[in-house]
Design a protein around this motif. Structure first.
Motif, PDB file in Angstrom:
ATOM      1  N   SER A 416       0.701  -0.709   0.504  1.00 33.36           N
ATOM      2  CA  SER A 416       0.078   0.346   0.038  1.00 33.36           C
ATOM      3  C   SER A 416       0.644   1.256   0.587  1.00 33.36           C
ATOM      4  O   SER A 416       0.477   2.362  -0.586  1.00 33.36           O
ATOM      5  N   ARG A 417       2.513   1.029   0.720  1.00 33.35           N
ATOM      6  CA  ARG A 417       2.895   2.685   0.913  1.00 33.35           C
ATOM      7  C   ARG A 417       3.980   2.249  -1.067  1.00 33.35           C
ATOM      8  O   ARG A 417       3.471   3.731  -1.828  1.00 33.35           O
ATOM      9  N   LEU A 418       3.810   1.021  -1.627  1.00 32.31           N
ATOM     10  CA  LEU A 418       3.812   1.706  -2.813  1.00 32.31           C
ATOM     11  C   LEU A 418       3.597   1.953  -4.225  1.00 32.31           C
ATOM     12  O   LEU A 418       3.510   2.568  -4.990  1.00 32.31           O
ATOM     13  N   SER A 419       2.088   1.808  -3.305  1.00 31.42           N
ATOM     14  CA  SER A 419       0.896   1.845  -4.514  1.00 31.42           C
ATOM     15  C   SER A 419       0.861   3.405  -5.361  1.00 31.42           C
ATOM     16  O   SER A 419       1.470   4.874  -4.700  1.00 31.42           O
ATOM     17  N   LEU A 420       0.266   3.678  -6.212  1.00 31.57           N
ATOM     18  CA  LEU A 420      -0.298   4.741  -6.904  1.00 31.57           C
ATOM     19  C   LEU A 420      -1.142   5.776  -6.551  1.00 31.57           C
ATOM     20  O   LEU A 420      -1.550   6.977  -6.193  1.00 31.57           O
ATOM     21  N   ILE A 421      -1.620   4.551  -5.496  1.00 35.25           N
ATOM     22  CA  ILE A 421      -3.337   5.686  -4.671  1.00 35.25           C
ATOM     23  C   ILE A 421      -3.016   5.391  -3.357  1.00 35.25           C
ATOM     24  O   ILE A 421      -2.656   4.021  -3.108  1.00 35.25           O
ATOM     25  N   ASP A 422      -3.186   7.154  -2.572  1.00 35.36           N
ATOM     26  CA  ASP A 422      -3.415   6.242  -1.378  1.00 35.36           C
ATOM     27  C   ASP A 422      -4.795   6.087  -1.307  1.00 35.36           C
ATOM     28  O   ASP A 422      -5.308   7.597  -1.190  1.00 35.36           O
ATOM     29  N   GLU A 423      -4.595   5.245   0.095  1.00 37.04           N
ATOM     30  CA  GLU A 423      -6.123   5.075   0.170  1.00 37.04           C
ATOM     31  C   GLU A 423      -6.655   5.644   1.594  1.00 37.04           C
ATOM     32  O   GLU A 423      -7.721   4.475   2.215  1.00 37.04           O
ATOM     33  N   ARG A 424      -5.575   5.734   1.895  1.00 32.63           N
ATOM     34  CA  ARG A 424      -5.766   5.885   3.563  1.00 32.63           C
ATOM     35  C   ARG A 424      -6.896   7.889   3.146  1.00 32.63           C
ATOM     36  O   ARG A 424      -6.453   9.149   2.692  1.00 32.63           O
ATOM     37  N   GLY A 425      -7.449   7.536   3.901  1.00 29.23           N
ATOM     38  CA  GLY A 425      -8.658   8.865   3.656  1.00 29.23           C
ATOM     39  C   GLY A 425      -9.002   9.277   2.060  1.00 29.23           C
ATOM     40  O   GLY A 425      -8.917   8.444   1.445  1.00 29.23           O
ATOM     41  N   GLU A 426      -9.634  10.425   1.462  1.00 32.17           N
ATOM     42  CA  GLU A 426     -10.172  10.389  -0.018  1.00 32.17           C
ATOM     43  C   GLU A 426      -9.209   9.625  -0.896  1.00 32.17           C
ATOM     44  O   GLU A 426      -7.816  10.049  -0.474  1.00 32.17           O
ATOM     45  N   ARG A 427      -9.292   9.192  -1.431  1.00 30.79           N
ATOM     46  CA  ARG A 427      -8.125   8.417  -2.044  1.00 30.79           C
ATOM     47  C   ARG A 427      -7.263   9.804  -3.256  1.00 30.79           C
ATOM     48  O   ARG A 427      -8.137  10.734  -3.719  1.00 30.79           O
ATOM     49  N   LEU A 448      23.047  14.735   0.128  1.00 28.67           N
ATOM     50  CA  LEU A 448      22.217  14.331   1.867  1.00 28.67           C
ATOM     51  C   LEU A 448      20.591  14.524   1.737  1.00 28.67           C
ATOM     52  O   LEU A 448      20.165  13.382   1.780  1.00 28.67           O
ATOM     53  N   HIS A 449      20.079  15.134   0.593  1.00 29.85           N
ATOM     54  CA  HIS A 449      18.661  15.142   0.432  1.00 29.85           C
ATOM     55  C   HIS A 449      18.798  13.567  -0.546  1.00 29.85           C
ATOM     56  O   HIS A 449      17.953  13.620  -0.441  1.00 29.85           O
ATOM     57  N   THR A 450      19.779  12.991  -0.979  1.00 29.86           N
ATOM     58  CA  THR A 450      19.755  12.021  -1.842  1.00 29.86           C
ATOM     59  C   THR A 450      19.449  10.911  -0.629  1.00 29.86           C
ATOM     60  O   THR A 450      18.639  10.414  -1.081  1.00 29.86           O
ATOM     61  N   GLU A 451      20.075  11.086  -0.110  1.00 32.32           N
ATOM     62  CA  GLU A 451      20.075  10.144   1.231  1.00 32.32           C
ATOM     63  C   GLU A 451      18.848   9.894   1.771  1.00 32.32           C
ATOM     64  O   GLU A 451      18.544   8.569   1.839  1.00 32.32           O
ATOM     65  N   LEU A 452      18.057  11.115   2.008  1.00 33.01           N
ATOM     66  CA  LEU A 452      17.306  11.432   3.184  1.00 33.01           C
ATOM     67  C   LEU A 452      15.339  10.730   1.883  1.00 33.01           C
ATOM     68  O   LEU A 452      15.507   9.889   2.745  1.00 33.01           O
ATOM     69  N   MET A 453      15.860  10.520   1.138  1.00 32.14           N
ATOM     70  CA  MET A 453      15.600  10.217   0.359  1.00 32.14           C
ATOM     71  C   MET A 453      15.305   8.529  -0.234  1.00 32.14           C
ATOM     72  O   MET A 453      14.255   8.340   0.021  1.00 32.14           O
ATOM     73  N   LYS A 454      16.346   8.522   0.424  1.00 26.49           N
ATOM     74  CA  LYS A 454      16.165   6.595   0.081  1.00 26.49           C
ATOM     75  C   LYS A 454      15.976   6.589   0.789  1.00 26.49           C
ATOM     76  O   LYS A 454      15.322   5.442   1.440  1.00 26.49           O
ATOM     77  N   GLN A 455      15.954   6.785   1.979  1.00 27.94           N
ATOM     78  CA  GLN A 455      15.727   6.800   3.739  1.00 27.94           C
ATOM     79  C   GLN A 455      14.254   6.809   4.323  1.00 27.94           C
ATOM     80  O   GLN A 455      13.710   6.347   5.689  1.00 27.94           O
ATOM     81  N   THR A 456      13.574   8.013   3.466  1.00 27.38           N
ATOM     82  CA  THR A 456      12.581   8.667   3.546  1.00 27.38           C
ATOM     83  C   THR A 456      11.299   8.430   2.403  1.00 27.38           C
ATOM     84  O   THR A 456      10.952   6.567   1.987  1.00 27.38           O
ATOM     85  N   VAL A 457      11.142   9.167   1.948  1.00 24.91           N
ATOM     86  CA  VAL A 457       9.441   8.614   0.972  1.00 24.91           C
ATOM     87  C   VAL A 457       9.578   8.499  -0.414  1.00 24.91           C
ATOM     88  O   VAL A 457       8.157   7.500  -0.611  1.00 24.91           O
ATOM     89  N   PHE A 458      11.265   7.584  -0.465  1.00 28.11           N
ATOM     90  CA  PHE A 458      11.380   6.578  -1.264  1.00 28.11           C
ATOM     91  C   PHE A 458      12.205   5.578  -1.682  1.00 28.11           C
ATOM     92  O   PHE A 458      12.766   4.535  -1.581  1.00 28.11           O
TER      93      PHE A 458
END
Ligand code: KOT
Length: 832
Positions: A416-427, A448-458
């Motif tokens: 569900s985290r990988l999905s293109l659709i966020d199903e929590r609340g309004e889709r 730094l930003h690229t490392e954080l991307m790897k650890q967080t949003v992506f």
């Protein structure tokens, strides 16, 4: 050929003073329609711009023709923002005819500065993201790379900011009001873009299921081209901006009904698409018109790219070898679904082939990790506005999740985290996930930003596609940000090391030795002083405030945002003010605090911070007890043109965001290159700036991104405790909360005090305050030793070569785009 035409033809190209002067007079009379006595400064600006434009047209056509003849692979930079600024000095400088133009104007009794100042600032962007796009255009052209910019020709750029009673008030920015001499309208380059309607299913000629988008509204995208002059004038690239036009058959039915006014109303409404730039930096609006803007320019650009490709090709398998499309954040990410639609629905490709081509063509740059800036459009909205795209997004998602599921043994949370659709609340459709999945490369904008991307949003995507994320640390163009903005320092540098640095900034390292040369230091200081005088005059004009040229110019210029922590700077200002009042006999280093920046019109906290800075300035600047040791100025309407005056004059560069929140920053690079010392956190590209300039030549303070993360995770941060244990912080905050700066409305700053205390101080202003003050003291101490300060300032300039956007763009060209320089053939009678 007609002799008169021929002589005129040559005139259009001549670059000497006489030729320019004759050409100005001709343009003034025959195109602007004035004589020299009646002409205003604006008339002269248009005259000079048109005459300069003449001098790039041949080379522009040569460049375009060379790309075509070589069938070169092009890179297309899709960006909702291009923060270009003025173009006259830029064009003259890159053509190498600044002095010639100045002399020609001089002979006409005109001052070059007056003419240059009549040009409006092309402010088609908010801040860092848009300015980066403009620096990349300059760098691509200067490297000879076949690069095109695609965006929107907004009728209204970023609002004009004025202060009324200390509050920000927004006014429309009508940059096109008197015409734009740099652009060429292309009424024949016109593409239909559809919205709304519905999808019809049918059977194609071989009986397969197929889809068509019907009953949709139509708007036309019309092209306007601006030549992008590379340094030296060899390569002239194109920035193509789209303007919305109603279709000619627009609601023809209404005419038959006699409902003429209704039809005209509809026409105006559809042309609103390119009316105005949304003024939010790093926050999303979620407005339908914004989604339509994104699709409008992306669709038109893709149609144009495919048209160009099809001039040489009949099938699509070579598209990724001939076109690289870079998505500047997710704003054009709908282009992934659009290219699929064009390939599958209109050109009848098989889905899997189309997907492979799409992914190999697109690459995506992420510019922020702030959750409020990550685009997520409601499914319901996309379904309505772009029904076929919603189907395509579902299809991409289903195929991806199916493949992943097979290997993910039941980890549904991960799916569900990988999905293109966020199903929590309004889709909602997660545009970042779509951009990631539809691209072969995804990059951050600092290490730094690229490392954080790897650890967080992506994090999940990175696990799934470990080779996709890469870093491309931002850069800035040395042409605009050193050569043009800082002629005093540029000329000094060139007399010592030659002019190679202008097109190869790594050569500026040759200045390192000069840091120990007492004569060079004196000259370096003289250049800085000249720039500070220029800024002092500007400050006096803009605010009426007189500042000491010999004070430290301590500069924070950027969008107003809580994470950038202008508040931390204000608190230090108040603490310093108190210390100066308490100790009037101490010989203080005089300090001028310079602020500038716009707040998004709906960002109330940022606007309140603006009012606070103005209120603090009013109290401090009129308090005789601090003598002239402290001044605070907030310059109105920060834009590219203001930056060109402010940045060369800075001594101290404030880069003080909460660690982990500023993706890169580029103002930090401009200021250090111009010989300012940075006071900053280990955030964004500050980390790499420290590595390059050396830890002794930068003032680093505060928590690291990791410490910020741990502190937040522990939930144990209590700003009240920190405040109680720091008397100078407590006193500054008490003054704000009791109305010392707002006697007319003592509760005015309650929301700020609240955010820093009971609100939990999300941006950790109080947590970093003590260490920030320590770093400020170290800076003031060093400033008392002009030789040491100058030595470090020179080492900053000398060590910033790596931060040229030429380096950045070359890295993209080699590692993401696979595009190569093309050397245009100028066999005609071009100049030089
Ligand atoms: C993101 C989404 C919507 C609107 C704006 C943005 C945005 C702007 N994201 N990042 N930026 C800035 O981009 C600069 C260029 O990469 C960075 O240097 C800066 O840190 C970002 O805040």
């Amino acid at each position: 050929m007609d002799a008169r035409y021929k002589s005129r033809d040559i005139e259009r190209r001549s670059l000497d003073v006489d030729g320019l002067k004759r050409s100005f007079l001709e343009w003034l009379v025959y195109s602007v329609g004035k004589d020299a006595r009646a002409a205003t400064r604006r008339d002269w600006f248009h005259t000079v711009a048109l005459a300069v434009r003449d001098r790039v047209v041949d080379r522009w056509m040569d460049t375009t023709r060379s790309y075509y003849q070589e069938d070169a692979k092009r890179v297309y930079y899709l960006s909702l923002e291009f923060l270009i600024g003025r173009l006259l000095t830029n064009s003259l400088s890159n053509l190498g005819i600044v002095d010639e133009c100045r002399q020609a104007l001089d002979r006409l009794g005109l001052s070059m500065e007056d003419v240059v100042d009549a040009e409006p600032d092309a402010a088609l962007g908010n801040g860092g993201l848009g300015r980066l796009a403009a620096c990349f255009l300059d760098s691509m052209a200067s490297q000879g790379l076949p690069g095109y910019g695609y965006g929107i020709r907004y009728e209204f750029g970023l609002f004009e900011q004025r202060f009324e009673n200390g509050w920000q008030v927004e006014y429309p920015e009508q940059w096109l009001q008197f015409g734009n001499p740099w652009e060429f309208a292309r009424p024949e380059v016109l593409y239909p873009v559809q919205f709304y309607g519905r999808v019809e299913e049918f059977r194609d000629s071989v009986g397969d299921r197929a889809y068509r988008w019907v009953d949709a509204d139509r708007v036309l995208a019309m092209a306007y081209d601006t030549p992008v002059v590379g340094y030296g004038g060899d390569t002239i690239n194109t920035l193509r901006l789209w303007s919305a036009r109603a279709t000619r058959d627009f609601n023809f039915g209404h005419f038959n009904d006699g409902a003429y006014m209704k039809a005209v109303e509809q026409k105006i409404l559809s042309e609103n698409l390119s009316r105005v730039l949304y003024p939010n930096d790093a926050t999303e609006t979620g407005k339908e018109l914004r989604l339509k803007q994104e699709y409008f320019f992306t669709s038109a650009s893709l149609q144009d790219i495919l048209r160009r490709y099809l001039q040489h090709h009949t099938t699509f398998e070579n598209l990724p070898n001939k076109a690289a499309i870079q998505l500047n954040d997710t704003h054009p990410a709908i282009g992934i679904a659009e290219l699929m639609r064009l390939l599958v629905d209109q050109h009848a490709l098989r889905w899997d082939d189309a997907w492979e081509i799409t992914r190999a063509t697109f690459a995506y740059t992420n510019h922020t990790l702030l959750p409020e800036a990550l685009e997520a459009w409601p499914v319901r909205m996309i379904e309505r506005v772009l029904p076929r795209h919603m189907q395509i997004i579902y299809e991409i998602n289903a195929k991806f999740l199916n493949r992943t599921k097979a290997r993910a043994d039941g980890d549904n949370a991960r799916l569900s985290r990988l999905s293109l659709i966020d199903e929590r609340g309004e889709r909602r459709v997660r545009m970042g996930n779509l951009a990631f999945l539809g691209s072969h490369k995804v990059n951050g904008v600092s290490a730094l930003h690229t490392e954080l991307m790897k650890q967080t949003v992506f994090a999940d995507f990175h696990e799934e596609f470990p080779d996709r994320i890469n870093n491309k640390t931002n850069g800035i163009t040395p042409r605009r940000w050193l050569k043009q903005a800082n002629p005093a320092l540029s000329e000094l540098i060139t007399t010592r090391i030659g002019e190679g640095w202008i097109s190869d900034l790594s050569q500026i390292a040759a200045l390192r030795d000069k840091a120990d040369d007492v004569v060079f230091r004196e000259e370096f200081r003289r250049a800085k002083r000249k720039n500070k005088k220029r800024l002092a005059a500007y400050i006096a004009r803009q605010t009426g405030e007189e500042v000491l040229v010999d004070s430290i110019f301590d500069v924070q210029v950027k969008r107003m945002h809580e994470y950038k922590r202008q508040l931390l700077n204000v608190l230090h200002t108040i603490a310093l003010y108190n210390e100066m009042r308490d100790n009037p006999t101490v010989s203080w280093v005089p300090v001028t605090k310079v602020f500038a920046g716009k707040a998004a019109p709906s960002y109330h906290m940022a606007k309140l911070i603006i009012k606070l800075i103005n209120d603090v300035a009013k109290v401090v600047n009129h308090d005789p007890s601090v003598h002239d040791n402290l001044k605070v100025v907030l310059l109105p309407n920060y834009n590219v043109t203001a930056a060109e005056i402010i940045i060369p004059a800075a001594d101290l560069s404030e880069q003080i965001s909460t660690a982990g929140m500023e993706a890169s920053g580029t103002g930090n690079m401009k200021l250090a290159l111009n010989g300012a010392l940075t006071i900053g956190t280990l955030d964004g590209a500050n980390v790499e700036i420290r590595e390059h300039v050396g830890p002794d030549n930068i003032f680093i303070f505060g928590m690291t991104a990791e410490e910020v993360n741990d502190l937040r995770a522990s939930g144990g941060f209590n700003p009240r405790e920190v405040i109680a244990s720091n008397p100078s912080l407590k006193r500054a905050l008490d003054m704000i909360s009791t109305g010392a700066f707002s006697p007319d409305d003592r509760n005015r700053y309650h929301p700020i005090v609240q955010a820093l205390t009971d609100g939990g101080d999300h941006f950790l202003v109080t947590a970093d305050f003590a260490d920030y003050c320590r770093a400020q003291e170290a800076a003031m101490h060093l400033y008392r030793d002009p030789e040491e300060w100058t030595r470090k300032a020179i080492l900053n300039t000398a060590n910033m070569g790596w931060f040229s956007s030429d380096r950045t763009v070359n890295e993209y060209a080699g590692e993401v785009w696979d595009v190569h320089p093309v050397h245009p053939n100028h066999d005609g009678e071009g100049f030089r």
